[in-house]
Design an enzyme around this catalytic site. Structure first.
Site, mmCIF file in Angstrom:
data_model
loop_
_atom_site.group_PDB
_atom_site.id
_atom_site.type_symbol
_atom_site.label_atom_id
_atom_site.label_comp_id
_atom_site.label_asym_id
_atom_site.label_seq_id
_atom_site.Cartn_x
_atom_site.Cartn_y
_atom_site.Cartn_z
ATOM 1 N N ARG A 17 0.802 -1.234 0.000
ATOM 2 C CA ARG A 17 0.000 0.000 0.000
ATOM 3 C C ARG A 17 0.829 1.275 0.000
ATOM 4 N NH1 ARG A 17 -3.863 -1.213 5.047
ATOM 5 N NH2 ARG A 17 -1.838 -1.859 5.834
ATOM 6 N N ASP A 58 -2.074 -20.663 16.757
ATOM 7 C CA ASP A 58 -0.887 -20.119 16.102
ATOM 8 C C ASP A 58 0.194 -21.174 15.894
ATOM 9 O OD1 ASP A 58 0.703 -17.888 15.089
ATOM 10 O OD2 ASP A 58 1.903 -18.123 16.910
ATOM 11 N N HIS A 104 2.105 -26.266 13.254
ATOM 12 C CA HIS A 104 3.506 -26.683 13.342
ATOM 13 C C HIS A 104 3.669 -27.990 14.122
ATOM 14 C CE1 HIS A 104 4.536 -23.049 11.446
ATOM 15 N NE2 HIS A 104 4.685 -22.282 12.505
ATOM 16 N N LYS A 126 5.447 -18.918 24.630
ATOM 17 C CA LYS A 126 6.267 -17.711 24.459
ATOM 18 C C LYS A 126 6.860 -17.298 25.806
ATOM 19 C CE LYS A 126 4.137 -15.817 20.305
ATOM 20 N NZ LYS A 126 5.376 -15.961 19.512
ATOM 21 N N HIS A 128 6.324 -23.711 7.457
ATOM 22 C CA HIS A 128 7.778 -23.638 7.258
ATOM 23 C C HIS A 128 8.535 -24.687 8.068
ATOM 24 C CE1 HIS A 128 7.591 -21.031 10.886
ATOM 25 N NE2 HIS A 128 8.823 -21.480 11.106
#
Length: 496
Positions: A54, A242, A247, A347, A185
């Site tokens: 943008r 998440d 994963h 985390k 990934h």
């Protein structure tokens, strides 16, 4: 990875469009990976790259941004000839993801079909924006002819089973399954790929890989970082959506899958789906016994004070979003019946590490009952994914001396030689996208069954909105995570 290509070298795309090109994903992962592929000579001369964003920039502004972005994010120093060749591939396209006119202008910049086999559209954007991009590509005809172009979608794919199915229906309305590359990934990491070789190319290992010899499996993905500037996404998603649903579930399938009939995309994905379909459903009344969540409070990381989750910028006041999740699953098939798989991610843990730890059963006969070895530590296989990629085995050896004392010795099966460097996961996966190899990407039924596994946990937590347990930043999660274990001698493996 070249496990099983669906397209020939003559069918390589000649355009690579990055939606969200100025975002964190593009800056931290995609651009460095593409640069390294350029340096390795793996990008076709005809490939052009369009940065769609943008900001009111020119192509020159974009190229200067690239120079600043790549500095410090690539291996070694910037190679001037390589960089000049690399930036020459790029052009910048100012556009709004929700404005169909921006896509018309994009279509005019792409080569005609007669000059090129197609384009890759990489959606490095928020999941909430996937639908708008897909529909606008269709609105200007960039989904035609069917089967030509490729669409790359980052996780998470949906927010639950129902939203994942809706997104998939939208995709299939305009694109064929063979055009869709759902990226995780972790599957591009060398250790995860090497796990297939470790298991299926070694007759020493494969006969032991079952319930007769393995006590349990632990899969840990720990992060020392907080949520950084992702509060708008993370506070809605949480650790289960998440990380664990994608994963960690993918790592579980690679550990548990049967040997595929061939190293081809569909054969590999078929075996992974069989694992997910065999996971024992968690009943509503059993969620507490199989899963727990927690949220970090203030603490210290590497000796430096950090704030708690609720004090992070843009996090909702009194949020009960989980930043840590641990769960226990059973795979009810002939190989794994009765073997618990413990998955955890969080985390603000002590340090960054991703590891698969496989603990073997105790020896069936206590030969050393009358010696200091009355209780003997079990054997482990440890597969480190990050920060170091390695494979180790822990076995007992006798210590020198008159007594029957032993010590644990680690046999290091690391696959890197001293002068070798591992590929970044995104380098592997981007090259696979360009070359049309879908082996390391997710088929929708994999995603669908992964959501079926975790949906009971999500649904249970959705009605528990008043309280969430906590753990201090810099710890390995709440002590209550130990209640998931089936026996007193099972403990979390935190270190190699």
């Amino acid at each position: 990875m070249n496990l099983g290509k669906n397209d020939s070298a003559d069918n390589l795309p000649c355009s690579f469009v990055i939606f969200g090109a100025t975002g964190n994903l593009a800056s931290n992962k995609l651009l460095p990976a593409l640069y390294h592929l350029e340096a390795a000579g793996r990008l076709a001369e005809s490939l052009t790259i369009i940065a769609f964003a943008r900001r009111d920039w020119t192509t020159e502004n974009w190229r200067e941004h690239m120079r600043e972005t790549l500095d410090g994010k690539i291996k070694g120093s910037l190679d001037t000839p390589v960089f000049e060749r690399f930036i020459a591939r790029f052009s910048y396209h100012k556009g709004d993801l929700n404005d169909v006119a921006s896509y018309r202008a994009l279509a005019e910049r792409l080569p005609p079909e007669s000059a090129c086999s197609g384009a890759v559209f990489y959606l490095a954007i928020k999941p909430a924006e996937f639908g708008a991009v897909i529909q606008n590509l269709e609105a200007v005809g960039l989904n035609k002819p069917r089967g030509l172009h490729r669409v790359v979608i980052e996780k998470p794919f949906g927010e639950d089973l129902e939203s994942a199915q809706m997104l998939n229906r939208l995709l299939h309305q305009y694109f064929d399954e063979e055009q869709v590359y759902r990226i995780d990934h972790f599957l591009g990491k060398e250790t995860v790929q090497n796990l297939l070789v470790f298991r299926f190319a070694n007759t020493l290992i494969e006969p032991l890989w079952n319930r007769n010899f393995i006590d349990h499996v632990q899969i840990t993905v720990a992060e020392s970082i907080g949520i950084e500037d992702r509060a708008d996404y993370y506070d809605r998603a949480g650790a289960l959506r998440d990380m664990l649903q994608n994963h960690l579930m993918q790592l579980l399938t690679v550990v548990a899958m049967e040997p595929p009939a061939a190293l081809e995309a569909d054969a590999l994905q078929d075996e992974k789906v069989k694992v997910l379909r065999s996971i024992r459903p968690i009943a509503k009344r059993a969620v507490h016994a199989h899963a727990l969540r927690a949220q970090y409070t203030h603490g210290k990381i590497d000796g430096k004070p950090v704030v708690g989750y609720q004090q992070e910028e843009n996090v909702e006041p009194n949020s009960i979003t989980e930043t840590f999740v641990a769960a226990k699953f059973y795979i009810d098939n002939w190989r794994w019946r009765g073997v618990p798989f413990f998955l955890r991610t969080g985390k603000r843990m002590p340090h960054q590490t991703s590891m698969i730890a496989i603990r073997f059963r105790h020896p069936p006969q206590q030969l050393f009952r009358e010696t200091p070895l009355e209780t003997i530590d079990p054997n482990w296989i440890l597969l480190s994914i990050q920060p170091d990629e390695s494979m180790r085995m822990e076995i007992h050896v006798k210590q020198p001396g008159l007594d029957m004392d032993t010590r644990l010795m680690q046999m290091n099966a690391s696959f890197l030689k001293t002068d070798e460097q591992t590929l970044d996961a995104y380098e592997t996966l981007l090259l696979d996208v360009i070359e049309g190899d879908r082996s390391l990407f997710l088929r929708f039924d994999e995603i669908e069954w992964a959501w079926r596994v975790v949906d009971p946990i999500l649904n249970h937590w959705a009605v528990e909105r008043e309280y969430i347990p906590t753990y201090a930043a810099g710890n390995w999660g709440p002590a209550d995570a130990n209640r998931l274990f089936d026996s007193d001698d099972q403990v979390w493996r935190n270190e190699l």
